[in-house]
Design an enzyme around this catalytic site. Structure first.
Site, PDB file in Angstrom:
ATOM      1  N   CYS A 221       1.961   6.854   4.298  1.00  0.00           N
ATOM      2  CA  CYS A 221       1.768   8.270   4.623  1.00  0.00           C
ATOM      3  C   CYS A 221       2.945   8.760   5.464  1.00  0.00           C
ATOM      4  O   CYS A 221       3.390   8.069   6.377  1.00  0.00           O
ATOM      5  CB  CYS A 221       0.443   8.478   5.354  1.00  0.00           C
TER       6      CYS A 221
ATOM      7  N   THR B  55       0.842  -1.193   0.000  1.00  0.00           N
ATOM      8  CA  THR B  55       0.000   0.000   0.000  1.00  0.00           C
ATOM      9  C   THR B  55       0.880   1.247   0.000  1.00  0.00           C
ATOM     10  O   THR B  55       2.082   1.173   0.257  1.00  0.00           O
ATOM     11  CB  THR B  55      -0.905   0.059   1.252  1.00  0.00           C
ATOM     12  N   GLU B  56       0.237   2.368  -0.290  1.00  0.00           N
ATOM     13  CA  GLU B  56       0.969   3.635  -0.182  1.00  0.00           C
ATOM     14  C   GLU B  56       1.285   3.881   1.289  1.00  0.00           C
ATOM     15  O   GLU B  56       0.626   3.338   2.184  1.00  0.00           O
ATOM     16  CB  GLU B  56       0.159   4.790  -0.764  1.00  0.00           C
TER      17      GLU B  56
ATOM     18  N   ASP C 179      -5.964   0.456   6.704  1.00  0.00           N
ATOM     19  CA  ASP C 179      -6.220  -0.758   7.459  1.00  0.00           C
ATOM     20  C   ASP C 179      -7.613  -1.316   7.206  1.00  0.00           C
ATOM     21  O   ASP C 179      -8.398  -1.491   8.138  1.00  0.00           O
ATOM     22  CB  ASP C 179      -6.022  -0.492   8.954  1.00  0.00           C
TER      23      ASP C 179
END
Length: 298
Positions: A109, A106-107, A173
């Protein structure tokens, strides 16, 4: 594709612990976070030249429940189709049969989760908190209007992530997310007790459980206190939630407008508004004109 094995003589180079089957993504040993069944590691996308998050679920936890494994895999695959700037982007997913893990990229942050970010930055204006809240709602609205409808089921401040340099927040999540059919109802108990709506415990609920959780997120953002922290056991939290007893933190909210907005989110399911309805709430009026980084609701 560049070699994933760095030159052992290059002391500045950081070696990968493992790579995905395509060789595109490499995982480092640094742990970004962990939960009951999942660990998240820092990783690198060699094709795009960006850092990403490598999420790893140990499937041994579901050895006796192959149906759960299949469902988990199919739901994570569904998340690849989601495109919204307030939802963490999923890039890739695969099962590692040899190590019995489910992996997905996933990306990442830049500033971590909202809970830690808020603790770190105590002096935050109500306007900023409203901007964060509005972005979370936009993400929820996207999930709830998706076909099929997606219920997050575990929304809390540790599952919302922040890019501190832009003020952008994203829901992540989605491992417990449920896709539901036309009747928008689901039937399993999952989530974080302090943020779970009473009807979740009755195992008959709709996407409005996410609105309840969102209300608790707003409460935590405002007070910098996890709801029901006065309780020392899950059983006590369950008893209070099911009896309709509000967390003590709500008494610390002095602004009547903010308190009323939170109460609206925590209302009984029949009276609880949808994400789309909340986005039109006067609570957000003051930030309508000057928002420029999260205007897209698609």
């Amino acid at each position: 594709m560049p070699s994933v094995n760095p030159d052992p003589l290059d002391k500045d180079s950081e070696p990968f612990v493992e790579t995905d089957p395509t060789g595109r993504y490499g995982r480092y040993s640094e742990l970004l976070g962990s939960g009951a069944v999942k660990k998240v590691y820092r990783a690198f996308d060699q094709e795009e030249g960006i850092e990403v998050a490598w999420n790893q679920v140990k499937l041994k936890n579901f050895t006796y429940d192959p149906a759960m494994v299949d469902r988990l895999y199919s739901e994570v695959r569904l998340l690849r189709s989601l495109t919204n700037q307030n939802i963490i982007t999923l890039y890739s997913v695969w099962r590692d049969e040899e190590h019995n893990t489910l992996n997905f990229i996933t990306e990442v942050c830049t500033s971590g989760n909202l809970r830690e970010y808020r603790k770190k930055h105590k002096q935050v204006s109500m306007k900023a908190l409203k901007k964060w809240s509005r972005q979370i709602l936009k993400g929820l609205n996207y999930l709830h209007l998706h076909d099929p409808c997606i219920i997050h089921r575990d929304l809390n401040c540790s599952n919302v992530f922040v890019n501190g340099n832009t003020g952008q927040v994203k829901i992540g999540d989605l491992g417990l997310a449920a896709t539901v059919g036309k009747n928008h109802s689901a039937h399993s108990i999952l989530g974080t007790p302090e943020f779970m709506a009473p009807e979740l415990y009755d195992e008959n609920y709709t996407e409005l459980v996410d609105i309840y959780s969102f209300g608790m997120c707003v409460l935590e953002m405002v007070t910098v206190e996890i709801p029901y922290s006065e309780c020392d056991s899950v059983a006590k939290i369950y008893k209070k939630v099911c009896s309709g007893v509000r967390p003590q933190a709500l008494n610390k909210v002095k602004d009547p407008e903010v308190k009323a907005f939170i109460e609206r989110c925590l209302a009984q399911p029949r009276a609880r508004p949808s994400a789309a309805e909340l986005l039109k709430d006067p609570f957000f009026d003051e930030i309508d004109d000057d928002e420029n980084n999260d205007t897209d609701c698609s």
